[in-house]
Design a protein around this motif. Structure first.
Motif, PDB file in Angstrom:
ATOM      1  N   ILE A  15       0.865  -1.184   0.000  1.00  0.00           N
ATOM      2  CA  ILE A  15       0.000   0.000   0.000  1.00  0.00           C
ATOM      3  C   ILE A  15       0.905   1.240   0.000  1.00  0.00           C
ATOM      4  O   ILE A  15       2.103   1.127   0.279  1.00  0.00           O
ATOM      5  N   GLY A  16       0.327   2.393  -0.296  1.00  0.00           N
ATOM      6  CA  GLY A  16       1.131   3.613  -0.283  1.00  0.00           C
ATOM      7  C   GLY A  16       0.659   4.554  -1.370  1.00  0.00           C
ATOM      8  O   GLY A  16      -0.071   4.154  -2.287  1.00  0.00           O
ATOM      9  N   PHE A  17       1.089   5.798  -1.267  1.00  0.00           N
ATOM     10  CA  PHE A  17       0.627   6.828  -2.202  1.00  0.00           C
ATOM     11  C   PHE A  17       1.089   6.528  -3.614  1.00  0.00           C
ATOM     12  O   PHE A  17       2.095   5.850  -3.826  1.00  0.00           O
ATOM     13  N   ARG A  18       0.351   7.075  -4.583  1.00  0.00           N
ATOM     14  CA  ARG A  18       0.761   6.926  -5.993  1.00  0.00           C
ATOM     15  C   ARG A  18       2.169   7.496  -6.152  1.00  0.00           C
ATOM     16  O   ARG A  18       2.510   8.514  -5.559  1.00  0.00           O
ATOM     17  N   GLY A  19       2.932   6.826  -6.971  1.00  0.00           N
ATOM     18  CA  GLY A  19       4.281   7.327  -7.236  1.00  0.00           C
ATOM     19  C   GLY A  19       5.298   6.970  -6.158  1.00  0.00           C
ATOM     20  O   GLY A  19       6.464   7.352  -6.255  1.00  0.00           O
ATOM     21  N   ALA A  20       4.871   6.226  -5.135  1.00  0.00           N
ATOM     22  CA  ALA A  20       5.816   5.868  -4.065  1.00  0.00           C
ATOM     23  C   ALA A  20       6.731   4.718  -4.483  1.00  0.00           C
ATOM     24  O   ALA A  20       7.786   4.511  -3.884  1.00  0.00           O
ATOM     25  N   GLY A  21       6.316   3.962  -5.506  1.00  0.00           N
ATOM     26  CA  GLY A  21       7.186   2.884  -6.008  1.00  0.00           C
ATOM     27  C   GLY A  21       6.660   1.484  -5.743  1.00  0.00           C
ATOM     28  O   GLY A  21       7.423   0.523  -5.749  1.00  0.00           O
ATOM     29  N   LYS A  22       5.347   1.340  -5.547  1.00  0.00           N
ATOM     30  CA  LYS A  22       4.761   0.023  -5.244  1.00  0.00           C
ATOM     31  C   LYS A  22       4.985  -0.981  -6.371  1.00  0.00           C
ATOM     32  O   LYS A  22       5.370  -2.118  -6.127  1.00  0.00           O
ATOM     33  N   SER A  23       4.736  -0.543  -7.605  1.00  0.00           N
ATOM     34  CA  SER A  23       4.795  -1.494  -8.726  1.00  0.00           C
ATOM     35  C   SER A  23       6.215  -2.001  -8.968  1.00  0.00           C
ATOM     36  O   SER A  23       6.413  -3.196  -9.234  1.00  0.00           O
ATOM     37  N   THR A  24       7.188  -1.122  -8.846  1.00  0.00           N
ATOM     38  CA  THR A  24       8.597  -1.528  -9.019  1.00  0.00           C
ATOM     39  C   THR A  24       8.957  -2.561  -7.955  1.00  0.00           C
ATOM     40  O   THR A  24       9.569  -3.597  -8.249  1.00  0.00           O
ATOM     41  N   LEU A  25       8.570  -2.283  -6.715  1.00  0.00           N
ATOM     42  CA  LEU A  25       8.875  -3.229  -5.631  1.00  0.00           C
ATOM     43  C   LEU A  25       8.132  -4.543  -5.815  1.00  0.00           C
ATOM     44  O   LEU A  25       8.672  -5.616  -5.549  1.00  0.00           O
ATOM     45  N   ALA A  26       6.887  -4.449  -6.277  1.00  0.00           N
ATOM     46  CA  ALA A  26       6.089  -5.662  -6.472  1.00  0.00           C
ATOM     47  C   ALA A  26       6.788  -6.599  -7.453  1.00  0.00           C
ATOM     48  O   ALA A  26       6.889  -7.809  -7.209  1.00  0.00           O
ATOM     49  N   ARG A  27       7.290  -6.035  -8.550  1.00  0.00           N
ATOM     50  CA  ARG A  27       7.965  -6.866  -9.561  1.00  0.00           C
ATOM     51  C   ARG A  27       9.215  -7.523  -8.981  1.00  0.00           C
ATOM     52  O   ARG A  27       9.473  -8.706  -9.208  1.00  0.00           O
ATOM     53  N   ALA A  28       9.962  -6.778  -8.209  1.00  0.00           N
ATOM     54  CA  ALA A  28      11.188  -7.331  -7.618  1.00  0.00           C
ATOM     55  C   ALA A  28      10.853  -8.401  -6.572  1.00  0.00           C
ATOM     56  O   ALA A  28      11.518  -9.437  -6.490  1.00  0.00           O
ATOM     57  N   LEU A  29       9.800  -8.174  -5.807  1.00  0.00           N
ATOM     58  CA  LEU A  29       9.392  -9.163  -4.799  1.00  0.00           C
ATOM     59  C   LEU A  29       8.895 -10.447  -5.453  1.00  0.00           C
ATOM     60  O   LEU A  29       9.080 -11.545  -4.924  1.00  0.00           O
ATOM     61  N   ALA A  30       8.276 -10.282  -6.619  1.00  0.00           N
ATOM     62  CA  ALA A  30       7.793 -11.460  -7.352  1.00  0.00           C
ATOM     63  C   ALA A  30       8.981 -12.344  -7.747  1.00  0.00           C
ATOM     64  O   ALA A  30       8.901 -13.572  -7.666  1.00  0.00           O
ATOM     65  N   VAL A  31      10.067 -11.718  -8.129  1.00  0.00           N
ATOM     66  CA  VAL A  31      11.264 -12.481  -8.501  1.00  0.00           C
ATOM     67  C   VAL A  31      11.805 -13.212  -7.267  1.00  0.00           C
ATOM     68  O   VAL A  31      12.117 -14.404  -7.314  1.00  0.00           O
TER      69      VAL A  31
END
Ligand code: S3P
Length: 177
Positions: A15-31
Motif C-alpha cells: 500500500i502507499g501513495f501513488r508514485g511511491a514505487g509500489k509497482s517496481t517493488l512488487a515486480r522485484a518481490l515477485a522475482v
C-alpha cells in the motif's frame, strides 16, 4: 504499526501513495518469492474494460472505489501473491479488513516532494482533485498518511533507502513469519 498475531503469511500487500514505487517493488518481490504480482488497478481495468482514467471519467471516484472493493474480494481468496494496491485502497476500511488477514502489509512510502516529481513526469494517472498534482499530493498524502500507518506492518522509504535494501527488509520480515 500493528503486530501480526498469525504465524503464516500467505501474501504480501503493498500500500502507499501513488508514485511511491509500489509497482517496481512488487515486480522485484515477485522475482524473490516466485509469487505472481496481482495489481488491483489492472484487475479493475480488466473488469470494466476501460483504463482507470476512463473509468473515473465515466463513472466517478465513488464507483471506481466500489469496483476496487469488488476486485479485492476476489484477490483475498488467493494466496502466495504480491498484491500491488492502488494508492486509495486505504480510503475504505472494509478493503483493509478484506486484505489484512494472513498478509504482510507493507507501506511503500517516500517524501511528498519526491512523489510529486515522479508524478509530474507521468501523464497516465487521473488527478484526485481538479486542482493539479501539487495540491493532489499535498492534501491527500497528509490526509492518508495516518491510514497507511494504521494498516501497515512495515514501512519502507523508496526516497532515501536503496531498492535492494528495501527488498532485503521485506524478505527478512517475510522469513520471520
Ligand atoms: C489512486 C491511485 C491509483 C489508482 C487510481 C486512484 C489513488 O493507483 O488506483 O488512480 O486514489 O491514489 P496507483 O497508486 O497505482 O497509481
Amino acid at each position: 504499526m500493528n503486530q501480526k498475531m498469525d504465524a503464516s503469511i500467505r501474501r504480501v500487500v503493498l500500500i502507499g501513495f501513488r508514485g511511491a514505487g509500489k509497482s517496481t517493488l512488487a515486480r522485484a518481490l515477485a522475482v524473490e518469492t516466485k509469487w505472481p504480482v496481482v495489481s488491483t488497478d489492472e484487475r479493475v481495468e480488466k473488469l470494466i474494460e476501460l483504463k482507470i482514467a476512463e473509468i473515473v471519467d465515466k463513472f466517478g471516484w465513488a464507483k471506481f472505489r466500489d469496483f476496487e472493493t469488488k476486485v479485492l474480494r476476489e484477490i483475498s481468496r488467493k494466496t502466495q501473491i504480491i498484491v500491488d494496491c492502488g494508492g486509495g485502497v486505504i480510503e475504505n476500511s472494509q478493503n483493509m479488513e478484506i486484505l489484512r488477514p494472513q498478509s504482510l502489509v507493507v507501506w511503500v512510502d517516500a517524501a511528498p516532494d519526491i512523489i510529486l516529481k515522479r508524478l509530474e513526469s507521468n501523464k497516465e494517472r487521473p488527478l484526485l482533485t481538479e486542482a493539479g498534482w501539487k495540491p493532489d499530493v499535498w492534501v491527500h498524502y497528509f490526509r492518508r498518511k495516518p491510514l497507511y500507518e494504521k494498516y501497515s506492518d512495515l514501512r519502507i522509504d523508496t526516497g532515501t533507502v536503496s531498492h535492494d535494501q528495501n527488498i532485503e527488509t521485506i524478505m527478512k520480515e517475510l522469513r520471520k513469519k
